[in-house]
Design an enzyme around this catalytic site. Structure first.
Site, PDB file in Angstrom:
ATOM      1  CD  GLN A  45      49.321  43.228 108.606  1.00  0.00           C
ATOM      2  OE1 GLN A  45      50.331  43.752 107.882  1.00  0.00           O
ATOM      3  NE2 GLN A  45      48.629  42.055 107.997  1.00  0.00           N
ATOM      4  CB  SER A  46      54.821  39.728 112.600  1.00  0.00           C
ATOM      5  OG  SER A  46      56.584  40.114 112.603  1.00  0.00           O
TER       6      SER A  46
END
Ligand SMILES: *Cc1c(COP(=O)(O)O)cnc(C)c1O
Length: 327
Positions: free
Chosen positions: A75-76
């Site tokens: 989920q960067s």
């Protein structure tokens, strides 16, 4: 001045707004609060990485690169903004993400796919351990890759936040404190360099999000070193203020990306009292830290506190279960 001589690729919508949080300030009975809305930076849901990428991509283009390569968690926000920057500039984008491919792409990962990034799943390696190998492979295939460092945190990336502080200065708010989520250190370093550049007395307070650090170098030293090298890039004389890194680490919870009661309270309070959406991993945790600092009496009533909203809102959706959990 050094900042204006660095190659810079326009990617965001500047300046991002500064807004008062009057209902929250009244509710808390503490100092007056404002928010700097880098979540509205304009590139594919925005965030602080857009500031760094203007300089990082500027240099990649000047060097004739045709591919951006970077790394992060599934989920960067940094990877999503890098993918968007690549798309905007007609570059290919490869992302080395930690973990395994999930059944269904959500949040930032969904956006990575939509933005045309090629994803490499790297298991336990979420901080770019595989980037040199991948860069090598791309070079041998005839590409000209530019490795964007983890979190965009290099001396050059940090220059983006120094530019951000200069932008804030032109918005005529004189905060006594700037509070923000600190993870790979580039934001903190850039704000410190920017403060030295502007000669401001503002306190720069980072709330630490991720407790992992290199075994040989504590995070504080890493931020100080980044700040020094960023200041050097900007042509600043060595500044004694740069080694004074104020980091608060009382809200690390059960680890990076683990959302608990503190993050839920912070996200809920900002949403209900201000219509302001924070994210569960970074700004939610940092705001929980700010709430706690206010309740502990860390500020004087006359202080003016600016919360730097560093983005991350696409992660609200994959964290739906943790956010709706009843305490
Ligand atoms: C990357 C990120 C941060 C931390 O910035 P660093 O420069 O890595 O310390 C904070 N908030 C959000 C939403 C981020 O994506």
């Amino acid at each position: 001045m050094g900042l204006d001589r660095l190659p810079r690729q326009p990617l965001g919508c500047w300046p991002t707004p500064v807004q008062p949080l009057d209902r929250l300030s009244a509710h808390l009975g503490g100092p007056k609060l404002w928010v700097k809305r880098d979540d509205l930076a304009g590139l594919a849901f925005g965030g602080n990485k857009t500031r760094k990428l203007e300089f990082l991509v500027g240099e990649a283009l000047a060097r004739g690169c045709d591919t951006l390569l970077t790394a992060g968690a599934a989920q960067s926000n940094h990877c999503r903004q890098t993918a968007a920057a690549a798309a905007r500039c007609g570059l290919a984008c490869h992302l080395a993400l930690g973990g395994e491919a999930p059944q269904e792409a959500d949040g930032n990962l969904l956006l990575d796919h939509l933005l045309g990034a090629q994803i490499h799943w790297c298991g336990a390696h979420r901080k770019g351990e595989d980037l040199p190998t991948l860069a090598d492979r791309l070079s041998r295939a005839g590409r000209r890759p530019c490795v964007v460092p983890y979190g965009g945190s290099s001396a050059l990336g940090a220059a983006g936040l120094a530019a951000g502080l200069r932008e804030l200065q032109a918005q005529a708010l004189r905060p006594t404190h700037i509070v923000f989520a600190s993870s790979s250190g580039g934001t903190h370093a850039g704000l410190l360099a920017g403060r030295a550049l502007a000669g401001l007395p503002t306190e720069i307070w980072g709330i630490r999000i991720d407790k992992e650090e290199a075994p040989d170098r504590p995070f504080q030293a890493e931020v100080a070193e980044l700040a020094r090298s960023c200041a050097e890039r900007l042509g600043l004389p060595a500044d004694p203020g740069l080694s004074e890194v104020r980091l608060f680490e009382d809200w690390l919870g059960r680890g990076y990306g683990v959302v608990g009661a503190a993050e839920r309270e912070a996200v809920g309070l900002a949403a209900r009292l201000e219509g302001l959406l924070l994210d569960p991993v970074y700004t939610g945790r940092a705001f929980a830290g700010l709430l706690d600092l206010i309740r502990r009496g860390a500020f004087r009533p006359e202080d003016r506190v600016l919360f730097w909203h560093t983005g991350g809102t696409p992660a609200l959706f994959p964290y739906r279960r943790e956010l709706l959990q009843q305490d």
